[in-house]
Design an enzyme around this catalytic site. Structure first.
Site, short mmCIF file in Angstrom:
data_model
loop_
_atom_site.label_atom_id
_atom_site.label_comp_id
_atom_site.label_asym_id
_atom_site.label_seq_id
_atom_site.Cartn_x
_atom_site.Cartn_y
_atom_site.Cartn_z
N THR A 77 9.44 -7.91 -12.30
CA THR A 77 9.12 -9.24 -12.45
C THR A 77 8.02 -9.57 -11.28
O THR A 77 8.01 -9.30 -10.17
CB THR A 77 10.03 -10.11 -12.01
OG1 THR A 77 11.22 -10.05 -13.01
CG2 THR A 77 9.71 -11.74 -12.11
N ALA A 124 0.75 -1.29 0.06
CA ALA A 124 0.11 0.05 0.12
C ALA A 124 0.61 1.29 0.05
O ALA A 124 0.43 2.18 -0.62
CB ALA A 124 -0.91 0.13 1.31
N CYS A 146 3.87 2.85 11.26
CA CYS A 146 4.53 3.82 10.17
C CYS A 146 5.03 5.27 11.13
O CYS A 146 5.78 5.81 10.26
CB CYS A 146 3.43 4.15 9.22
SG CYS A 146 2.13 5.17 9.64
#
Length: 379
Positions: A241, A73, A327
Site C-alpha cells: 500500500t 534508498a 550506517c
C-alpha cells in the site's frame, strides 16, 4: 544549551513546506485514502501520488513511469542489485562495485555471493575516487552489473558517473547509481546520462524518512525482479500500500530542491569556506580526508592529530556531528570508507564528518569552530 546540528548527511529535518503538504494527507478531512481504491477518495489520493511521481521525475529529467516507490534508498539498493542480478543471471553472474559503497550495496553484494554470484570490490585512489582504468580492467564477458554511488556519504567525493555510464552503455552492462547523497546538492540529468538504475531517498533532502524510489529506465528498457510480492503495485516491481503522505512529502522535497539547489549550494560553499578559514589556527592538527576540489561542499571529513574523535565529541555535547556514516553501525572498527582510502587505524579513529545543510547558518560555524579550538588549544 542549543545543540549545533552538523550531521545533515545522516538525515535532514523535514522542511516546513514539505510538512504542510504531508499533513493534508493524513486525517479524515484530508487525502487519507488508499491510492489503490477505486472510489472517489482513492482517486484523489492516486492523483496526489502521481503528481509526486512527476515532481521526482522532473528533478531527474526522467518520465514519471520510471519512478518506482520504495521505503527508502536502502530498499532501492537491494531491489536494484538483487532484482537486476536475478533477472540477468542467464547472461552472467559477475558484478562490480567499490569498497566505499553504502552498506546496503555491500551487504547486497555479499548476499549475492552466497547465491553463487561473483563480485569484484574496487579500491579507490587516496582521494576516494574510482580509478576508471581499474574498472575497465575488472570488466569481464560475464559482467552484468556495476554499482557506483554518485556522492560518498562520508567524504562527499563525487564519482565520475558520466564517464562510467558511457563505458558501460557501450558494453551493454547495467549501471546502478546510489544517488541518495547527491539529490539537492549537484545536478543529476538522466536525459543526458544513460544510467539504467538510480536509488533515491527523501530524508536526505528535507523530506520524510521511510520513503524513497528506484529509477528504472524505460528506454532502453530495464527491469528488476521484485523483492516484495503482493498486490502487484508499482508495475509489479514493488508491492505494498502506497503511503500517500510520505510520497507527497518526497515529491515536494524534490520540487523544492530543483528550484533552490543552485543557490543553496553556493551558500553552503561559502559556509564551508568559512569553516575551513576559522579552523586555520588548527591547521597543524587537522588534515582533510575530503578532496575539496572533487567533492560537494556539504560534506567534509577531517582527521585530528593525536585525538580520538569519539572521545572528543563526548566532551563537546553541544555539537551534533559524526565520526563515520550513520550506517556504519555500533561496534564497528571504524570507517571502512577511510580504510579503503588507505588510512591507518589511528587516522580513522581521529576522523570526524561535518555535514552542512539548508538550516546551517554562519553562527553555527562560528560556535562549532570555537568549540574545536577550546578543546584542542586549551589555555
Amino acid at each position: 544549551m542549543k545543540i549545533i546540528y552538523l550531521d545533515f548527511a545522516a538525515t535532514t529535518p523535514v522542511d516546513a513546506r514539505v510538512l504542510e503538504k504531508m499533513s493534508a494527507c493524513m486525517t479524515i478531512d484530508g487525502i487519507f485514502a488508499n491510492p489503490a481504491s477505486q472510489h472517489a477518495y482513492g482517486n484523489i489520493a492516486r492523483e496526489y501520488v502521481e503528481w509526486a511521481r512527476v515532481q521526482v521525475a522532473d528533478y531527474l529529467h526522467a518520465t514519471p513511469e520510471e519512478i518506482i516507490w520504495t521505503s527508502g534508498a536502502t530498499e532501492s539498493n537491494n531491489l536494484a542489485l538483487k532484482g537486476a542480478a536475478w533477472l540477468s543471471q542467464k547472461r552472467g553472474k559477475h558484478l562490480i562495485t567499490m569498497k566505499t559503497e553504502h552498506k546496503s550495496v555491500l551487504d547486497s553484494c555479499q548476499h549475492l555471493e552466497k547465491e553463487g554470484f561473483a563480485v569484484t570490490y574496487l579500491q579507490p585512489d587516496e582521494r576516494g575516487v574510482l580509478v576508471i582504468e581499474e574498472l575497465i580492467k575488472a570488466l569481464r564477458p560475464d559482467t552484468i552489473l556495476v554499482s557506483i554511488m554518485h556522492v560518498n556519504n562520508e567524504t562527499g567525493v563525487v564519482q565520475p558517473i558520466a564517464e562510467i555510464a558511457d563505458i558501460l552503455h557501450k558494453r551493454g552492462i547495467l549501471f546502478h547509481v546510489d544517488a541518495a547523497q547527491s539529490i539537492g546538492k549537484i545536478p543529476l540529468n538522466l536525459d543526458q546520462l544513460l544510467i539504467p538504475l538510480v536509488s533515491l531517498s527523501a530524508h536526505k533532502v528535507y523530506g520524510p524518512k521511510g520513503i524513497g524510489a528506484l529509477y528504472v529506465r524505460k528506454k532502453p528498457r530495464t527491469r528488476v525482479m521484485p523483492l516484495i510480492h503482493g498486490g502487484g503495485h508499482e508495475q509489479g516491481m514493488r508491492s505494498g500500500t502506497l503511503p500517500t503522505h510520505q510520497i507527497v512529502g518526497m515529491g515536494e522535497a524534490y520540487a523544492i530542491a530543483a528550484v533552490e539547489q543552485e543557490v543553496e549550494s553556493k551558500r553552503i560553499t561559502h559556509l564551508r569556506q568559512q569553516l575551513l578559514s576559522q579552523l586555520e589556527p588548527l591547521n597543524h592538527l587537522i588534515t582533510k580526508n575530503t578532496p575539496v576540489g572533487q567533492a560537494v561542499p556539504h560534506i567534509i571529513s577531517l582527521r585530528i592529530k593525536n585525538t580520538i574523535a569519539k572521545m572528543m565529541l563526548e566532551q563537546l555535547p553541544e555539537l551534533a556531528l559524526s565520526t563515520a556514516s550513520a550506517c556504519q553501525g555500533k561496534g564497528s572498527d571504524g570507517s571502512y570508507v577511510l580504510r579503503a582510502m588507505g588510512l591507518t587505524d589511528a587516522e580513522i579513529q581521529s576522523a570526524i564528518r561535518i555535514s552542512l545543510g539548508r538550516f546551517t547558518v554562519e553562527d553555527d560555524i562560528t560556535r562549532a569552530t570555537h568549540a574545536f579550538k577550546k578543546y584542542l588549544l586549551p589555555t
